[in-house]
Motif scaffolding. Structure first.
Motif, PDB file in Angstrom:
ATOM      1  N   LYS A 162       3.829  28.057  45.891  1.00  0.00           N
ATOM      2  CA  LYS A 162       4.950  27.183  45.525  1.00  0.00           C
ATOM      3  C   LYS A 162       4.619  26.313  44.313  1.00  0.00           C
ATOM      4  N   ASP A 163       3.359  25.886  44.184  1.00  0.00           N
ATOM      5  CA  ASP A 163       2.976  25.096  43.011  1.00  0.00           C
ATOM      6  C   ASP A 163       3.056  25.936  41.744  1.00  0.00           C
ATOM      7  N   TRP A 164       2.619  27.185  41.857  1.00  0.00           N
ATOM      8  CA  TRP A 164       2.689  28.104  40.710  1.00  0.00           C
ATOM      9  C   TRP A 164       4.133  28.265  40.246  1.00  0.00           C
ATOM     10  N   ARG A 165       5.015  28.475  41.215  1.00  0.00           N
ATOM     11  CA  ARG A 165       6.427  28.674  40.880  1.00  0.00           C
ATOM     12  C   ARG A 165       7.064  27.379  40.367  1.00  0.00           C
ATOM     13  N   ARG A 166       6.579  26.254  40.840  1.00  0.00           N
ATOM     14  CA  ARG A 166       7.083  24.982  40.336  1.00  0.00           C
ATOM     15  C   ARG A 166       6.704  24.810  38.857  1.00  0.00           C
ATOM     16  N   VAL A 167       5.487  25.210  38.496  1.00  0.00           N
ATOM     17  CA  VAL A 167       5.067  25.155  37.094  1.00  0.00           C
ATOM     18  C   VAL A 167       5.970  26.047  36.249  1.00  0.00           C
ATOM     19  N   ALA A 168       6.278  27.237  36.772  1.00  0.00           N
ATOM     20  CA  ALA A 168       7.182  28.138  36.044  1.00  0.00           C
ATOM     21  C   ALA A 168       8.547  27.487  35.851  1.00  0.00           C
ATOM     22  N   SER A 169       9.020  26.788  36.866  1.00  0.00           N
ATOM     23  CA  SER A 169      10.312  26.112  36.779  1.00  0.00           C
ATOM     24  C   SER A 169      10.285  25.010  35.724  1.00  0.00           C
ATOM     25  N   ILE A 170       9.202  24.256  35.696  1.00  0.00           N
ATOM     26  CA  ILE A 170       9.057  23.216  34.660  1.00  0.00           C
ATOM     27  C   ILE A 170       9.044  23.869  33.276  1.00  0.00           C
ATOM     28  N   GLY A 171       8.324  24.972  33.172  1.00  0.00           N
ATOM     29  CA  GLY A 171       8.277  25.685  31.904  1.00  0.00           C
ATOM     30  C   GLY A 171       9.647  26.141  31.440  1.00  0.00           C
ATOM     31  N   LYS A 172      10.431  26.657  32.350  1.00  0.00           N
ATOM     32  CA  LYS A 172      11.787  27.109  32.004  1.00  0.00           C
ATOM     33  C   LYS A 172      12.651  25.937  31.556  1.00  0.00           C
ATOM     34  N   SER A 173      12.447  24.762  32.172  1.00  0.00           N
ATOM     35  CA  SER A 173      13.221  23.587  31.775  1.00  0.00           C
ATOM     36  C   SER A 173      12.853  23.121  30.366  1.00  0.00           C
ATOM     37  N   LEU A 174      11.671  23.521  29.904  1.00  0.00           N
ATOM     38  CA  LEU A 174      11.211  23.161  28.564  1.00  0.00           C
ATOM     39  C   LEU A 174      11.559  24.233  27.524  1.00  0.00           C
ATOM     40  N   GLY A 175      12.197  25.305  27.993  1.00  0.00           N
ATOM     41  CA  GLY A 175      12.636  26.340  27.062  1.00  0.00           C
ATOM     42  C   GLY A 175      11.836  27.621  27.094  1.00  0.00           C
ATOM     43  N   LYS A 184       5.146  22.078  23.761  1.00  0.00           N
ATOM     44  CA  LYS A 184       5.826  22.257  25.045  1.00  0.00           C
ATOM     45  C   LYS A 184       4.835  22.606  26.162  1.00  0.00           C
ATOM     46  N   ALA A 185       3.808  23.382  25.831  1.00  0.00           N
ATOM     47  CA  ALA A 185       2.809  23.733  26.842  1.00  0.00           C
ATOM     48  C   ALA A 185       2.038  22.503  27.299  1.00  0.00           C
ATOM     49  N   LEU A 186       1.703  21.627  26.377  1.00  0.00           N
ATOM     50  CA  LEU A 186       1.007  20.398  26.749  1.00  0.00           C
ATOM     51  C   LEU A 186       1.913  19.469  27.560  1.00  0.00           C
ATOM     52  N   GLU A 187       3.206  19.454  27.225  1.00  0.00           N
ATOM     53  CA  GLU A 187       4.169  18.663  28.005  1.00  0.00           C
ATOM     54  C   GLU A 187       4.291  19.224  29.415  1.00  0.00           C
ATOM     55  N   LEU A 188       4.230  20.531  29.548  1.00  0.00           N
ATOM     56  CA  LEU A 188       4.264  21.184  30.853  1.00  0.00           C
ATOM     57  C   LEU A 188       3.119  20.682  31.727  1.00  0.00           C
ATOM     58  N   ASP A 202       1.307  16.016  40.870  1.00  0.00           N
ATOM     59  CA  ASP A 202       0.033  16.349  41.533  1.00  0.00           C
ATOM     60  C   ASP A 202      -0.248  17.848  41.522  1.00  0.00           C
ATOM     61  N   ILE A 203       0.232  18.517  40.495  1.00  0.00           N
ATOM     62  CA  ILE A 203      -0.070  19.936  40.302  1.00  0.00           C
ATOM     63  C   ILE A 203      -0.976  20.041  39.082  1.00  0.00           C
ATOM     64  N   LEU A 204      -2.152  20.604  39.292  1.00  0.00           N
ATOM     65  CA  LEU A 204      -3.137  20.719  38.216  1.00  0.00           C
ATOM     66  C   LEU A 204      -3.024  22.111  37.599  1.00  0.00           C
ATOM     67  N   VAL A 205      -2.658  22.147  36.349  1.00  0.00           N
ATOM     68  CA  VAL A 205      -2.449  23.428  35.676  1.00  0.00           C
ATOM     69  C   VAL A 205      -3.130  23.403  34.317  1.00  0.00           C
ATOM     70  N   GLN A 206      -3.591  24.563  33.888  1.00  0.00           N
ATOM     71  CA  GLN A 206      -4.298  24.677  32.614  1.00  0.00           C
ATOM     72  C   GLN A 206      -3.855  25.954  31.901  1.00  0.00           C
ATOM     73  N   ILE A 207      -3.844  25.923  30.585  1.00  0.00           N
ATOM     74  CA  ILE A 207      -3.530  27.107  29.789  1.00  0.00           C
ATOM     75  C   ILE A 207      -4.804  27.914  29.597  1.00  0.00           C
TER      76      ILE A 207
END
Length: 275
Positions: free
Chosen positions: A103-116, A27-31, A39-44
């Motif tokens: 806003k990008d940070w919060r968008r990533v959090a939103s995507i994460g929540k949609s993934l469970g 799920k983290a990789l899908e995020l 166009d949001i660059l995010v890394q674990i």
């Protein structure tokens, strides 16, 4: 030219560690993939964390230099069970970490929540903005007691449902005991403890051991270390033996005798499916 998706995925997979739950990792990789499409660059930055690593993090701002970054000691974080990750944003060239909760940070959090995932930025007390976790409905107390989460896929240390082992309780740690451990802890079942280094403990293993430079270690030993609260480096040594002796309630000397009371107790526990 922006950093490639592959580089973000490779870095993140490495940072999550081999103790990460399989579903959490997926799920983290899908995020990361979904955010990249926006166009949001995010890394674990972090995933599985041993009890020792957690205690070192807890000490920051308390008994060690730095700022307080967590209220959780070893065993008090879902990171310690491979069920949590931390993330950060990345600059366009991939060379700079961005920790601004924008806003990008919060968008990533939103995507994460949609993934469970559950997002630490929504906690009422200690807001942990980089933190995402999956609990499988289990409390930390239940995880410490040995319960395994069901996240709708393969967990970090799944029970494979083959029932109890049928080991000879002789106090000698060989390939059959290794295979039973692999089955119980949900790692690859090949009856081998791989990439070990020579010490008193490994020299007492009677069969099923492969020696190397110790850079990778063994997945089954890593899983065992997570179970008993030892440093999770995949290498069997005196500290892991000592932690296992404490876990099993046998005499504590950090050594494996031949035959070994600790190994007998381990074999009995594996036979009862009660590690």
């Amino acid at each position: 030219m922006p950093v490639s998706l592959k580089k973000l995925l490779d870095r993140s997979e490495r940072n999550m560690g081999i103790g990460i739950n399989g579903v959490v990792k997926e799920k983290a990789l899908e995020l990361i993939k979904r955010a990249y499409k926006e166009d949001i660059l995010v890394q674990i930055s972090d995933g599985f964390r041993s009890h020792e690593e957690q205690n070192a993090l807890y000490a920051k701002g308390r008994t060690a230099e730095g700022n307080v970054v967590t209220n959780a000691r070893g065993g008090q974080s879902y990171h310690n069970f491979g069920l949590a990750v931390d993330y950060f944003l990345v600059s366009n060239d991939g060379k700079k970490a961005i920790w601004d909760v924008n806003k990008d940070w919060r968008r990533v959090a939103s995507i994460g929540k949609s993934l469970g995932f559950e997002w630490g930025g929504e906690w009422s007390s200690f807001k942990d903005y980089p933190h995402l976790q999956m609990t499988g409905g289990l409390s930390l107390a239940q995880l410490r007691a040995g319960k395994k989460p069901n996240l709708g896929g393969i967990s970090s240390f799944p029970s494979k449902g083959k029932g109890c082992a049928k080991l000879k309780v002789d106090g000698y740690w060989g390939s059959k005991t290794i295979r039973a451990l692999q089955d119980t802890l949900g790692t690859v079942e090949d009856s081998y403890m791989s990439d070990q280094v020579h010490n008193q403990a490994t020299n007492a293993i009677t069969s099923g051991i492969k020696f190397g430079d110790g850079k990778d270690g063994s997945r089954v030993i890593h899983a065992l270390q997570c179970k008993v609260g030892s440093k999770a480096d995949g290498l069997l040594g005196p500290n892991t033996v000592g932690a296992l002796q404490k876990h099993l309630g046998t005499p504590y000397d950090k050594e494996i005798s031949e035959p070994s009371t600790m190994v007998k107790k381990l074999q009995m526990r594996l036979n009862k499916d009660n590690l």
